[in-house]
Design a protein around this motif. Structure first.
Motif, PDB file in Angstrom:
ATOM      1  N   GLY A  76       0.648  -1.148  -0.026  1.00  0.00           N
ATOM      2  CA  GLY A  76      -0.092  -0.097   0.041  1.00  0.00           C
ATOM      3  C   GLY A  76       0.687   1.239   0.060  1.00  0.00           C
ATOM      4  O   GLY A  76       1.971   1.242   0.167  1.00  0.00           O
ATOM      5  N   ALA A  77       0.414   2.401  -0.637  1.00  0.00           N
ATOM      6  CA  ALA A  77       0.823   3.482  -0.400  1.00  0.00           C
ATOM      7  C   ALA A  77       0.942   4.243   0.886  1.00  0.00           C
ATOM      8  O   ALA A  77       0.289   5.146   1.253  1.00  0.00           O
ATOM      9  N   GLY A  78       2.090   3.719   1.644  1.00  0.00           N
ATOM     10  CA  GLY A  78       2.171   4.393   3.114  1.00  0.00           C
ATOM     11  C   GLY A  78       3.489   4.043   3.693  1.00  0.00           C
ATOM     12  O   GLY A  78       4.360   3.902   2.809  1.00  0.00           O
TER      13      GLY A  78
ATOM     14  N   VAL B 231       5.368   7.693  -3.401  1.00  0.00           N
ATOM     15  CA  VAL B 231       4.339   7.340  -2.657  1.00  0.00           C
ATOM     16  C   VAL B 231       3.476   8.745  -2.647  1.00  0.00           C
ATOM     17  O   VAL B 231       2.390   8.808  -2.960  1.00  0.00           O
ATOM     18  N   SER B 232       4.017   9.908  -2.223  1.00  0.00           N
ATOM     19  CA  SER B 232       3.563  11.403  -2.422  1.00  0.00           C
ATOM     20  C   SER B 232       2.516  11.677  -1.739  1.00  0.00           C
ATOM     21  O   SER B 232       1.962  12.761  -1.814  1.00  0.00           O
ATOM     22  N   ILE B 233       2.133  10.692  -0.546  1.00  0.00           N
ATOM     23  CA  ILE B 233       1.102  11.389   0.261  1.00  0.00           C
ATOM     24  C   ILE B 233       1.504  11.307   1.837  1.00  0.00           C
ATOM     25  O   ILE B 233       0.853  11.449   2.655  1.00  0.00           O
ATOM     26  N   VAL B 234       3.049  11.149   1.797  1.00  0.00           N
ATOM     27  CA  VAL B 234       3.589  10.965   3.148  1.00  0.00           C
ATOM     28  C   VAL B 234       4.735  11.849   3.396  1.00  0.00           C
ATOM     29  O   VAL B 234       5.611  11.976   2.402  1.00  0.00           O
ATOM     30  N   GLY B 235       4.866  12.415   4.406  1.00  0.00           N
ATOM     31  CA  GLY B 235       6.145  13.184   4.855  1.00  0.00           C
ATOM     32  C   GLY B 235       6.576  14.283   3.736  1.00  0.00           C
ATOM     33  O   GLY B 235       5.591  15.029   3.383  1.00  0.00           O
TER      34      GLY B 235
ATOM     35  N   GLY C 105       7.332  13.906   0.685  1.00  0.00           N
ATOM     36  CA  GLY C 105       6.835  13.684  -0.489  1.00  0.00           C
ATOM     37  C   GLY C 105       5.300  14.547  -0.557  1.00  0.00           C
ATOM     38  O   GLY C 105       4.987  15.144  -1.618  1.00  0.00           O
ATOM     39  N   ARG C 106       4.509  14.506   0.504  1.00  0.00           N
ATOM     40  CA  ARG C 106       3.359  15.297   0.393  1.00  0.00           C
ATOM     41  C   ARG C 106       3.595  16.900   0.337  1.00  0.00           C
ATOM     42  O   ARG C 106       2.867  17.453  -0.434  1.00  0.00           O
ATOM     43  N   LEU C 107       4.597  17.305   1.102  1.00  0.00           N
ATOM     44  CA  LEU C 107       4.913  18.711   1.094  1.00  0.00           C
ATOM     45  C   LEU C 107       5.545  19.037  -0.420  1.00  0.00           C
ATOM     46  O   LEU C 107       5.070  20.056  -0.952  1.00  0.00           O
ATOM     47  N   PHE C 108       6.518  18.080  -0.873  1.00  0.00           N
ATOM     48  CA  PHE C 108       6.626  18.682  -2.340  1.00  0.00           C
ATOM     49  C   PHE C 108       5.607  18.451  -3.284  1.00  0.00           C
ATOM     50  O   PHE C 108       5.488  19.313  -4.088  1.00  0.00           O
ATOM     51  N   GLU C 109       4.579  17.484  -3.012  1.00  0.00           N
ATOM     52  CA  GLU C 109       3.571  17.490  -3.997  1.00  0.00           C
ATOM     53  C   GLU C 109       2.657  19.096  -3.730  1.00  0.00           C
ATOM     54  O   GLU C 109       2.429  19.752  -4.684  1.00  0.00           O
ATOM     55  N   ILE C 110       2.549  19.322  -2.663  1.00  0.00           N
ATOM     56  CA  ILE C 110       1.608  20.497  -2.307  1.00  0.00           C
ATOM     57  C   ILE C 110       2.439  21.743  -2.913  1.00  0.00           C
ATOM     58  O   ILE C 110       1.961  22.553  -3.605  1.00  0.00           O
ATOM     59  N   TYR C 111       3.579  21.933  -2.563  1.00  0.00           N
ATOM     60  CA  TYR C 111       4.400  22.935  -2.974  1.00  0.00           C
ATOM     61  C   TYR C 111       4.551  23.135  -4.582  1.00  0.00           C
ATOM     62  O   TYR C 111       4.194  24.230  -5.319  1.00  0.00           O
ATOM     63  N   SER C 112       4.776  21.855  -5.118  1.00  0.00           N
ATOM     64  CA  SER C 112       4.916  21.973  -6.919  1.00  0.00           C
ATOM     65  C   SER C 112       3.711  22.011  -7.308  1.00  0.00           C
ATOM     66  O   SER C 112       3.441  22.746  -8.404  1.00  0.00           O
TER      67      SER C 112
ATOM     68  N   GLY D 181      17.003   6.909  -0.716  1.00  0.00           N
ATOM     69  CA  GLY D 181      15.725   5.985  -0.842  1.00  0.00           C
ATOM     70  C   GLY D 181      14.613   6.499  -0.306  1.00  0.00           C
ATOM     71  O   GLY D 181      13.393   6.468  -0.573  1.00  0.00           O
ATOM     72  N   VAL D 182      14.752   7.481   0.913  1.00  0.00           N
ATOM     73  CA  VAL D 182      13.653   7.802   1.766  1.00  0.00           C
ATOM     74  C   VAL D 182      13.105   8.804   0.731  1.00  0.00           C
ATOM     75  O   VAL D 182      11.891   8.820   0.820  1.00  0.00           O
ATOM     76  N   VAL D 183      14.000   9.542   0.186  1.00  0.00           N
ATOM     77  CA  VAL D 183      13.256  10.630  -0.819  1.00  0.00           C
ATOM     78  C   VAL D 183      12.375   9.992  -1.814  1.00  0.00           C
ATOM     79  O   VAL D 183      11.536  10.476  -2.386  1.00  0.00           O
ATOM     80  N   ILE D 184      13.054   9.259  -2.606  1.00  0.00           N
ATOM     81  CA  ILE D 184      12.562   8.358  -3.901  1.00  0.00           C
ATOM     82  C   ILE D 184      11.378   7.951  -3.517  1.00  0.00           C
ATOM     83  O   ILE D 184      10.192   7.814  -4.146  1.00  0.00           O
ATOM     84  N   GLY D 185      11.227   6.928  -2.406  1.00  0.00           N
ATOM     85  CA  GLY D 185       9.997   6.245  -1.929  1.00  0.00           C
ATOM     86  C   GLY D 185       9.002   7.434  -1.696  1.00  0.00           C
ATOM     87  O   GLY D 185       7.551   7.237  -2.021  1.00  0.00           O
TER      88      GLY D 185
END
Lengths: 270, 251, 263
Positions: free
Chosen positions: B115-117, B197-201, B203-210, B189-193
């Protein structure tokens, strides 16, 4: 006087290890069989609906090879990969060697690459997408940022660590600066530079797949993403299996090439 | 690099790059490159926010947990491979294969199974970190001078004593080097993950900002991440140098 | 004992003149301070001294590989400003290029001069044979033993036909038996080639065995402690030399004079 050939003793070889049953090829085959069976059993059991058995995956793999979709996707993936790698190799070795030869260039450039090597550069991908759109350019640049730092730093270190006595040798036999670089420093550095190229290529593979998963799905990334979304997991696994095998074989070929080109002592031993 | 007799510090050229960045940002040539000063102001603004704190906490947890798993499995496996020819021949091809294979392709597999988590991200960290840990632990054990092993035996050490008093210590420089390299890979690895996944940590902030074109925020986050990665690397390199003295006296 | 130790007898023309040479390294280590020595033409002169006394530093200054902090070196009447064609260097760690065959290594000095391939390989072949490596032209350094590698290093230095050969502990990385054989071959070579040899070593026996003249250096910063000219008859072959009372006495007297530097 006789030729002294260097024989590397195999560490702690037991009598069992010397028997044909335990030959490297046999053990490798054995472990491959164990892993594939474990995969098969885990898939049949099943541990997860999203985990197809080995045989189904292989069937999907051959089906996709036969209908041409996998080779086609691989060619699409190879385009940004090969362009990115060619750019990284020439630019990376060039920059690295320049920094190795010139103190000012090293002072100016090396901190950027030292930071880049430890930094998670994958996080730059969204910015590359902003700057260059979702096309080929962004994907090529993704490959470049992943592959370049290790190529640059290996080239820099290789040149910088040319044995001092070889340089003195060149100088004492009156080499010009260019002769010293071309005939002593670069040949002495080339094994390490090439090892850097191999690491850079491995990083480039990581980059191209990330690009195809994050920027826009194309090539292998498209097969993975599409089949994931419609829950055709055999196809998804087959595509991943294919790209991993492809990259492993590619890197192994580079290793062979390295041994043949730069390691006369290894070549003689084998 | 010297100017006259004065030696410029190694990283001092970064100031020049920073100045160039600031100038490029001020000209407003591209919205992608905001002035550096504004990015730094944004760092100060973002870092105390709960959103950042949560992301850091989640990311840190995944990073540390992933590394612990990688070390706990990787070091014993590496020591085993260094001591046993059979184990070595069974595992080495796999370790070498995964070390240089495009692991980013395996993240989707982890994602569809787990799952994406957070679990997916922890496993991605393990996947990135473990192989170099194994390989270096193996190299460390194989590099132990035979006379050291014979010394232990001649003084009557039993298996456990030989392991805990000789092998682990003698192989420590390589093991630490493996852990450091593993951690650098784990950061990636943690950044690529999280990107995938883009809804955690983060990754979520990157998604929001971009998605909102907040370039200053995005760069601020990147800088913080790069600084973390660099600091982890330097701290471990410092630790490694403290153990180097007996690595050097060994060969 | 004093019979073997002839203090500063009148020497033939000085080929290498070291005048007031000083060398202080960047860290503040003073390797040489105001050192002056003459090296006679056509002789083999050894520089002998406790380890770290700056003998290799002096040799590299004469070679033009490192600059002196003060003073000057003249070779054949000309002031040294860098490496020159009248000097050739033999390195302690051989400094052979691992990617090149013995032939290319030996011909390397000539290659750098721009000599045509066939021409330089003919010269190299001759010197490869003269150091006893005939048949190994195509071998790579890793296929040779330590002693053979240094023979290649010596052939490379001979091939450029320099007047002065600078040898920096050439046998220190070679095992004892090979070293003895090599020393014997070196004596033959010296007799054949009309060259000036400067030889750095830390082995007293080696210095006495091969040298016309031994310069004993003191601790850092180096001063000339004494100069010894072994009065050994060289005609009688290696075994005679090693049993010659003059040889044994010289070794003993040098050992007595060096012993005080050991603590």
């Amino acid at each position: 006087m006789t030729l002294i050939t260097e024989t590397v003793p195999v560490a702690r070889q037991t009598s069992f290890a010397a028997s044909p049953f335990a030959s490297p090829a046999m053990l490798w085959l054995l472990s491959a069989v164990i892993v594939c069976s474990a995969w098969e059993i885990a898939g049949r059991y099943p541990i997860s609906p999203a985990f197809p058995p080995f045989t189904d995956t292989m069937a999907a793999l051959f089906a996709m090879i036969l209908d041409g979709s996998l080779p086609k996707a691989l060619l699409i993936t190879l385009k940004p990969l090969s362009i990115g790698l060619i750019v990284s190799v020439f630019l990376g070795v060039g920059l690295g060697v320049l920094m190795g030869l010139n103190r000012f260039a090293e002072w100016l450039g090396s901190p950027l690459f030292i930071i880049a090597q430890s930094a998670p550069l994958a996080a730059l991908i969204p910015i590359l997408t902003f700057a260059y759109g979702i096309g080929l350019t962004s994907k090529i640049l993704t490959v470049c940022i992943m592959a370049m730092p290790v190529i640059v730093l290996n080239s820099l270190n290789a040149v910088r660590h040319t044995p001092a006595s070889l340089i003195e040798m060149g100088q004492s036999f009156l080499s010009t600066r260019w002769q010293l670089i071309l005939k002593v420093i670069l040949p002495a550095a080339s094994p390490v530079i090439f090892a850097g190229l191999r690491l850079g290529c491995a990083a480039g593979f990581i980059g191209v797949i990330l690009a195809e998963l994050l920027i826009t799905p194309t090539g292998i990334g498209d097969i993975i993403t599409y089949n994931q979304s419609i829950a055709e997991y055999e196809n998804m696994y087959a595509a991943i299996f294919a790209i991993i095998v492809f990259s492993v074989v590619f890197i192994m070929l580079l290793e062979r090439l390295e041994a043949v080109m730069f390691r006369p002592e290894k070549r003689a031993a084998s | 690099m010297y100017i006259g007799k004065f030696r410029l510090p190694i990283m001092s050229s970064l100031l020049i790059w920073a100045a160039l960045w600031e100038i490029a940002g001020r000209t407003g040539a591209s919205f992608i490159i905001p002035p550096l000063s504004r990015i730094f102001a944004r760092i100060i603004e973002i870092v105390p926010t709960p959103a950042f704190g949560d992301a850091l906490w989640i990311t840190g947890k995944a990073f540390i947990l992933g590394n612990i798993i990688a070390i706990c499995i990787g070091v014993p496996l590496g020591v085993l491979m260094g001591r046993s020819v059979i184990a070595d021949r069974i595992f080495l091809p796999w370790v070498n294969m995964f070390l240089s294979s495009p692991l980013s392709a395996l993240v989707p597999v982890i994602m569809v199974i787990f799952g994406a988590g957070q679990t997916t991200i922890v496993l991605t960290v393990v996947l990135f970190a473990i192989w170099i840990v194994v390989l270096d632990a193996r190299a460390g054990v194989r590099n132990i001078t035979p006379s050291l092993v014979e010394m232990a035996r001649s003084f009557g050490a039993n298996r456990f004593q030989a392991f805990s008093k000789i092998f682990v210590w003698a192989a420590l420089p390589e093991i630490l080097a493996g852990v450091r390299l593993g951690m650098i890979r784990a950061v990636k690895g943690v950044v690529i993950g999280q990107l995938l996944v883009s809804i955690v940590g983060f990754g979520r902030l990157f998604e929001i900002y971009s998605s909102r074109f907040l370039m200053e925020h995005f760069w601020a986050l990147l800088f913080v991440l790069f600084a973390f990665a660099f600091a982890i690397n330097e701290a471990l390199a410092w630790l490694e140098r403290r153990f180097e003295y007996f690595a050097a006296s060994r060969n | 004992m004093t019979a073997a130790v002839a203090q500063k007898s009148a020497a033939p023309r000085a080929m290498v003149e070291v005048r007031h040479i000083s060398k202080t390294y960047a860290g503040g280590v003073e390797a040489l301070n105001d050192l002056s020595i003459d090296f006679a033409e056509g002789q083999l002169t050894s520089l002998l001294g406790p380890s770290g006394c700056g003998k290799t530093t002096l040799l590299k200054i004469i070679a033009g590989l490192i600059p002196a902090t003060g003073g000057e070196v003249k070779v054949d009447g000309r002031v040294v400003t860098g490496p020159g064609p009248e000097r050739a260097f033999v390195f302690q760690d051989f400094a052979l290029m691992p990617w090149a065959s013995v032939m290319r290594n030996v011909a390397f000095g000539l290659e750098l001069k721009g000599m045509a391939r066939s021409e330089r390989e003919a010269v190299a072949e001759k010197y490869i044979a003269s150091v006893g490596l005939k048949g190994f032209e195509k071998a790579y350094p890793h296929e040779l033993s330590g002693g053979m590698r240094q023979r290649a290093g010596l052939a490379r230095a001979l091939a450029v036909n320099a007047k002065v050969l600078l040898m920096d502990e050439p046998f220190s990385a070679v095992d004892e038996q090979t070293r003895r054989k090599f020393q014997e071959d070196l004596l033959e070579l010296i007799a054949r080639e009309q060259k000036t040899f400067l030889f750095v070593t830390h082995s007293i026996e080696e210095a006495v065995y091969v040298s016309d003249r031994i310069i004993i250096l003191s601790h850092r910063p180096s001063q000339v402690s004494s100069i010894v000219e072994p009065a050994i008859v060289r005609g009688g072959g290696p075994d005679q030399i090693r049993r010659d009372p003059a040889y044994l006495d010289t070794v003993e007297s040098i050992w007595q004079s060096l012993k005080r530097y050991l603590d």
